[in-house]
Design a protein around this motif. Structure first.
Motif, mmCIF file in Angstrom:
data_model
loop_
_atom_site.group_PDB
_atom_site.id
_atom_site.type_symbol
_atom_site.label_atom_id
_atom_site.label_comp_id
_atom_site.label_asym_id
_atom_site.label_seq_id
_atom_site.Cartn_x
_atom_site.Cartn_y
_atom_site.Cartn_z
ATOM 1 N N UNK A 38 0.771 -1.181 0.126
ATOM 2 C CA UNK A 38 -0.147 -0.055 -0.002
ATOM 3 C C UNK A 38 1.068 1.267 -0.191
ATOM 4 N N UNK A 39 0.600 2.220 -1.031
ATOM 5 C CA UNK A 39 1.636 3.453 -1.242
ATOM 6 C C UNK A 39 0.673 4.566 -0.942
ATOM 7 N N UNK A 40 0.887 5.351 0.053
ATOM 8 C CA UNK A 40 0.331 6.692 0.389
ATOM 9 C C UNK A 40 1.387 7.897 0.373
ATOM 10 N N UNK A 41 1.281 8.841 -0.645
ATOM 11 C CA UNK A 41 2.067 10.022 -0.286
ATOM 12 C C UNK A 41 3.575 9.305 -0.871
ATOM 13 N N UNK A 42 4.115 8.734 -1.518
ATOM 14 C CA UNK A 42 5.172 7.989 -1.775
ATOM 15 C C UNK A 42 5.731 6.902 -0.665
ATOM 16 N N UNK A 43 5.108 6.808 0.479
ATOM 17 C CA UNK A 43 5.557 5.873 1.474
ATOM 18 C C UNK A 43 4.743 4.448 1.005
ATOM 19 N N UNK A 44 5.410 3.478 1.144
ATOM 20 C CA UNK A 44 4.881 2.014 1.031
ATOM 21 C C UNK A 44 4.904 1.165 2.147
ATOM 22 N N UNK A 45 3.961 0.409 2.485
ATOM 23 C CA UNK A 45 4.045 -0.641 3.546
ATOM 24 C C UNK A 45 3.514 -1.681 2.953
ATOM 25 N N UNK A 46 4.324 -3.170 3.555
ATOM 26 C CA UNK A 46 3.890 -4.346 2.848
ATOM 27 C C UNK A 46 2.579 -4.792 3.685
ATOM 28 N N UNK A 47 1.857 -5.703 3.182
ATOM 29 C CA UNK A 47 0.643 -6.241 3.730
ATOM 30 C C UNK A 47 0.667 -7.735 3.416
ATOM 31 N N UNK A 48 0.650 -8.476 4.727
ATOM 32 C CA UNK A 48 0.589 -9.972 4.604
ATOM 33 C C UNK A 48 -0.782 -10.182 4.030
ATOM 34 N N UNK A 95 -13.998 -8.549 14.227
ATOM 35 C CA UNK A 95 -13.811 -7.460 14.673
ATOM 36 C C UNK A 95 -12.485 -7.218 14.234
ATOM 37 N N UNK A 96 -12.422 -6.238 13.134
ATOM 38 C CA UNK A 96 -11.466 -5.852 12.431
ATOM 39 C C UNK A 96 -10.513 -4.939 13.378
ATOM 40 N N UNK A 97 -9.305 -5.103 13.354
ATOM 41 C CA UNK A 97 -8.234 -4.501 14.242
ATOM 42 C C UNK A 97 -7.520 -3.446 13.474
ATOM 43 N N UNK A 98 -6.632 -2.549 14.180
ATOM 44 C CA UNK A 98 -5.601 -1.875 13.405
ATOM 45 C C UNK A 98 -4.830 -2.393 12.441
ATOM 46 N N UNK A 99 -4.579 -1.976 11.295
ATOM 47 C CA UNK A 99 -3.836 -2.910 10.480
ATOM 48 C C UNK A 99 -4.495 -3.646 9.448
ATOM 49 N N UNK A 100 -5.897 -3.810 9.659
ATOM 50 C CA UNK A 100 -6.522 -5.023 8.983
ATOM 51 C C UNK A 100 -6.757 -4.202 7.646
ATOM 52 N N UNK A 112 -7.855 -0.186 8.220
ATOM 53 C CA UNK A 112 -8.264 0.039 9.694
ATOM 54 C C UNK A 112 -7.054 0.726 10.585
ATOM 55 N N UNK A 113 -7.606 1.827 11.188
ATOM 56 C CA UNK A 113 -6.529 2.217 12.208
ATOM 57 C C UNK A 113 -7.103 2.238 13.520
ATOM 58 N N UNK A 114 -8.275 1.732 13.448
ATOM 59 C CA UNK A 114 -9.108 1.486 14.999
ATOM 60 C C UNK A 114 -9.615 0.184 14.769
ATOM 61 N N UNK A 130 2.679 0.653 14.410
ATOM 62 C CA UNK A 130 1.924 0.718 15.487
ATOM 63 C C UNK A 130 0.606 1.292 15.266
ATOM 64 N N UNK A 131 -0.489 1.539 16.134
ATOM 65 C CA UNK A 131 -1.402 2.142 16.081
ATOM 66 C C UNK A 131 -1.357 3.445 15.653
ATOM 67 N N UNK A 132 -0.500 4.429 16.241
ATOM 68 C CA UNK A 132 -0.160 5.760 15.942
ATOM 69 C C UNK A 132 0.488 5.820 14.651
ATOM 70 N N UNK A 133 1.500 4.936 14.196
ATOM 71 C CA UNK A 133 1.969 5.229 12.787
ATOM 72 C C UNK A 133 1.001 4.684 11.926
ATOM 73 N N UNK A 134 0.297 3.846 12.108
ATOM 74 C CA UNK A 134 -1.067 3.564 11.110
ATOM 75 C C UNK A 134 -1.865 4.717 10.926
ATOM 76 N N UNK A 135 -2.437 5.524 11.929
ATOM 77 C CA UNK A 135 -3.103 6.534 11.948
ATOM 78 C C UNK A 135 -2.389 7.786 10.979
ATOM 79 N N UNK A 136 -1.074 7.756 11.201
ATOM 80 C CA UNK A 136 -0.233 8.664 10.509
ATOM 81 C C UNK A 136 -0.219 8.361 9.061
ATOM 82 N N UNK A 137 0.336 7.030 8.748
ATOM 83 C CA UNK A 137 0.316 6.538 7.553
ATOM 84 C C UNK A 137 -0.903 6.431 6.477
ATOM 85 N N UNK A 138 -2.081 6.093 7.226
ATOM 86 C CA UNK A 138 -3.363 6.344 6.814
ATOM 87 C C UNK A 138 -4.076 7.614 6.569
ATOM 88 N N UNK A 139 -3.359 8.491 7.069
ATOM 89 C CA UNK A 139 -3.996 9.975 7.085
ATOM 90 C C UNK A 139 -5.455 10.000 7.749
#
Length: 174
Positions: A38-48, A95-100, A112-114, A130-139
């Motif tokens: 997943x890429x947002x604003x040039x930052x990519x994160x891997x998804x299992x 129940x979806x969790x942060x990062x799902x 999800x960030x929550x 982390x949950x805070x990093x997810x909130x930032x990454x996912x805007x």
């Protein structure tokens, strides 16, 4: 008495080892070796990715090219929006969790960030944030977030930095 104790101890050890092997095997069967990014604003994160019909169809689609979608924050726990195509569903009450990474109604993607309970199809989980990093990454809280799904990380690199001769304040730009 010693014989009974030894027998019980040996049976406990066998039970413990057999449970560990089963759970490792179950995890291996539920996830794919293929990663999605997943890429947002040039930052990519891997998804299992989970191994199911929806993710197999999504990976096949991504082999044809990246998919870019516009997502919006909703409910204080996710960003979501239309994929522009449908995927097979295998909905279950979870129940979806942060990062799902979740498929909703067969044609919407939710990041999800929550947490939230609903009937969803699992697609995957964003790795190592982390949950805070997810909130930032996912805007979190923003709208019209451009999100690109791909099978390779999309990164921009700086090959060289030079000071602009006209720059007087010593700043550099990538």
């Amino acid at each position: 008495m010693k014989t009974i104790f030894k027998t019980l101890l040996m049976m406990s050890a066998l039970l413990m080892f057999s449970c560990n092997d089963d759970s490792n095997e179950a995890v291996a069967q539920t996830t794919m070796s293929q990663k999605m990014y997943i890429t947002i604003d040039g930052a990519s994160q891997p998804v299992t990715l989970y191994n199911n019909a929806a993710t197999q169809a999504l990976v096949a689609k991504l082999h044809d090219g990246n998919v870019t979608v516009s997502l919006n924050s909703s409910g204080g726990f996710e960003i979501w929006g239309a994929l522009g195509f449908s995927l097979p569903t295998s909905n279950e009450q979870i129940t979806a969790q942060p990062g799902d990474v979740i498929l909703y109604n067969g044609s919407n993607i939710c990041l999800f960030y929550g947490s939230n309970s609903w009937s969803y199809t699992r697609l995957g989980h964003i790795d190592n944030l982390s949950e805070n990093e997810l909130r930032s990454f996912l805007k979190a809280g923003e709208s019209n977030i451009s999100v690109t799904l791909s099978l390779e990380p999309m990164t921009s690199s700086v090959s060289e930095m030079r000071k602009d001769a006209a720059s007087q304040d010593g700043t550099y730009y990538n």
